[in-house]
Design an enzyme around this catalytic site. Structure first.
Site, PDB file in Angstrom:
ATOM      1  N   ASP A 170      26.258   9.578  22.410  1.00  0.00           N
ATOM      2  CA  ASP A 170      26.895  10.105  21.198  1.00  0.00           C
ATOM      3  C   ASP A 170      25.859  10.388  20.126  1.00  0.00           C
ATOM      4  O   ASP A 170      24.687  10.011  20.262  1.00  0.00           O
ATOM      5  CB  ASP A 170      27.945   9.112  20.684  1.00  0.00           C
ATOM      6  CG  ASP A 170      27.446   7.673  20.672  1.00  0.00           C
ATOM      7  OD1 ASP A 170      26.224   7.457  20.502  1.00  0.00           O
ATOM      8  OD2 ASP A 170      28.262   6.761  20.833  1.00  0.00           O
ATOM      9  N   ASN A 215      35.357  -3.282  17.677  1.00  0.00           N
ATOM     10  CA  ASN A 215      36.746  -2.804  17.742  1.00  0.00           C
ATOM     11  C   ASN A 215      37.103  -2.289  19.143  1.00  0.00           C
ATOM     12  O   ASN A 215      38.147  -1.678  19.328  1.00  0.00           O
ATOM     13  CB  ASN A 215      36.984  -1.701  16.696  1.00  0.00           C
ATOM     14  CG  ASN A 215      36.155  -0.451  16.979  1.00  0.00           C
ATOM     15  OD1 ASN A 215      35.397  -0.394  17.940  1.00  0.00           O
ATOM     16  ND2 ASN A 215      36.309   0.561  16.139  1.00  0.00           N
ATOM     17  N   HIS A 236      35.369  -0.078  20.903  1.00  0.00           N
ATOM     18  CA  HIS A 236      34.955   1.290  21.217  1.00  0.00           C
ATOM     19  C   HIS A 236      33.834   1.308  22.259  1.00  0.00           C
ATOM     20  O   HIS A 236      33.070   0.354  22.390  1.00  0.00           O
ATOM     21  CB  HIS A 236      34.601   2.096  19.954  1.00  0.00           C
ATOM     22  CG  HIS A 236      33.276   1.813  19.326  1.00  0.00           C
ATOM     23  ND1 HIS A 236      32.949   2.228  18.051  1.00  0.00           N
ATOM     24  CD2 HIS A 236      32.167   1.170  19.773  1.00  0.00           C
ATOM     25  CE1 HIS A 236      31.722   1.864  17.767  1.00  0.00           C
ATOM     26  NE2 HIS A 236      31.229   1.220  18.785  1.00  0.00           N
ATOM     27  N   GLU A 267      36.679   5.606  19.736  1.00  0.00           N
ATOM     28  CA  GLU A 267      37.309   4.596  18.901  1.00  0.00           C
ATOM     29  C   GLU A 267      38.705   4.281  19.433  1.00  0.00           C
ATOM     30  O   GLU A 267      39.241   5.020  20.270  1.00  0.00           O
ATOM     31  CB  GLU A 267      37.406   5.130  17.462  1.00  0.00           C
ATOM     32  CG  GLU A 267      36.083   5.564  16.844  1.00  0.00           C
ATOM     33  CD  GLU A 267      35.202   4.397  16.400  1.00  0.00           C
ATOM     34  OE1 GLU A 267      35.361   3.272  16.905  1.00  0.00           O
ATOM     35  OE2 GLU A 267      34.327   4.636  15.537  1.00  0.00           O
TER      36      GLU A 267
HETATM   37  P1  PGA Z   1      25.624  -2.697  18.883  1.00  0.00           P
HETATM   38  O1  PGA Z   1      26.799  -1.638  18.872  1.00  0.00           O
HETATM   39  O2  PGA Z   1      24.873  -2.469  20.145  1.00  0.00           O
HETATM   40  O3  PGA Z   1      24.793  -2.363  17.673  1.00  0.00           O
HETATM   41  O4  PGA Z   1      26.254  -4.036  18.815  1.00  0.00           O
HETATM   42  C1  PGA Z   1      27.583  -1.494  20.012  1.00  0.00           C
HETATM   43  C2  PGA Z   1      28.584  -0.424  19.767  1.00  0.00           C
HETATM   44  O5  PGA Z   1      29.080  -0.321  18.629  1.00  0.00           O
HETATM   45  O6  PGA Z   1      28.897   0.329  20.696  1.00  0.00           O
END
Ligand code: PGA
Length: 263
Positions: free
Chosen positions: A84, A155, A157, A162
């Site tokens: 992304d 959350n 995602h 999301e």
């Molecule tokens: P992080 O984020 O690796 O910084 O914990 C993971 C995500 O939000 O997909």
């Protein structure tokens, strides 16, 4: 200096009903295990990787750089697709993922930049659907994704899919959740500077990968890890959709595994 991959022997495997879960004493053991699998694929020939940004994959990238420097790995036959990118962010934007990948991995290994792809929509007048279709087409033209590395958001995602993202979703423009924007605020110098949208591989794009290696570290991930493994698969927590995949493994440290029943 040698780089010796160690098998994931010092990890505890939980025979969870939904998918294999490996709990490592330290996150470095998990990093090394996934890095070793990638090194094995790179050695075998043409390899297509899908890569995330964030705190989670940093250790894997560090191990891959060590392996490259020790001449145990070459990216000469690798193609990479990032999961992304924020919308409207140029490749050299300090908080963008292109620059982040450059700093954390690409600048330190022999990957041909023409084969390092990120989904991208920099200008408001670009055709969003065409850009999304082009990314899907590029993945297909590369032969599909051999191994996809994934973190999970608090959350639930995956990528920037999301809550509310469909199981059948493909690469597209997405609205970012407030908590996701809050997590990016520091990088952008304030939440008001964080884009409200991004372009992300879809859930179905992720599930098409032949192997998926998911990692989650830290106590702040324990709740979402439990939801991912136990909640009924649904759009409310897109990481639950991973449970239908034929070759997915989840790597945790003790803190992220704290909410699971280890018996
Ligand atoms: P992080 O984020 O690796 O910084 O914990 C993971 C995500 O939000 O997909």
């Amino acid at each position: 200096m040698g780089w010796r991959a160690q098998a994931p022997l010092d990890m505890k495997k939980l025979f969870h009903t939904s998918l294999p879960v490996f709990v490592a004493d330290t996150r470095e053991v998990a990093d090394l295990s996934v890095a070793a699998e990638i090194v094995g694929l790179l050695a075998a020939g043409e390899t297509v990787l899908a890569l995330p940004t964030g705190r989670t994959p940093v250790g894997i990238y560090r191990e891959l750089i060590h392996a490259y420097r020790a001449r145990k790995a070459s990216f000469a036959r690798a193609t990479t697709f990032n999961l992304d990118e924020f919308l409207g962010v140029a490749p050299d934007h300090p908080a963008g993922f292109a620059r982040w990948m450059e700093e954390q991995l690409f600048a330190h290994v022999d990957l041909d930049r023409a084969r390092a792809r990120l989904p991208r929509l920099e200008n408001a007048d670009e055709d969003r659907a065409a850009a999304a279709r082009a990314y899907e087409a590029a993945i297909e033209a590369a032969g599909g994704i051999d191994l996809l590395v994934l973190g999970i958001g608090r959350n639930g995602h995956i990528g920037f899919n999301e809550p509310g993202s469909a199981r059948t979703s493909r690469t597209r423009v997405v609205d970012l959740a407030p908590e996701t924007r809050a997590d990016a605020a520091a990088a952008f110098g304030g939440i008001e500077h964080v884009p409200t949208q991004a372009i992300s591989m879809g859930v179905a794009t992720i599930l098409d990968a032949r192997r998926i290696r998911v990692l989650a570290f830290g106590a702040h991930k324990s709740d979402v890890v439990r939801r991912m493994l136990i909640d009924p698969p649904s759009e409310d927590c897109p990481s639950t959709f991973l449970r239908g995949h034929p070759d997915v493994k989840l790597f945790l440290d003790r803190e992220a595994a704290a909410g699971l029943d280890a018996r």
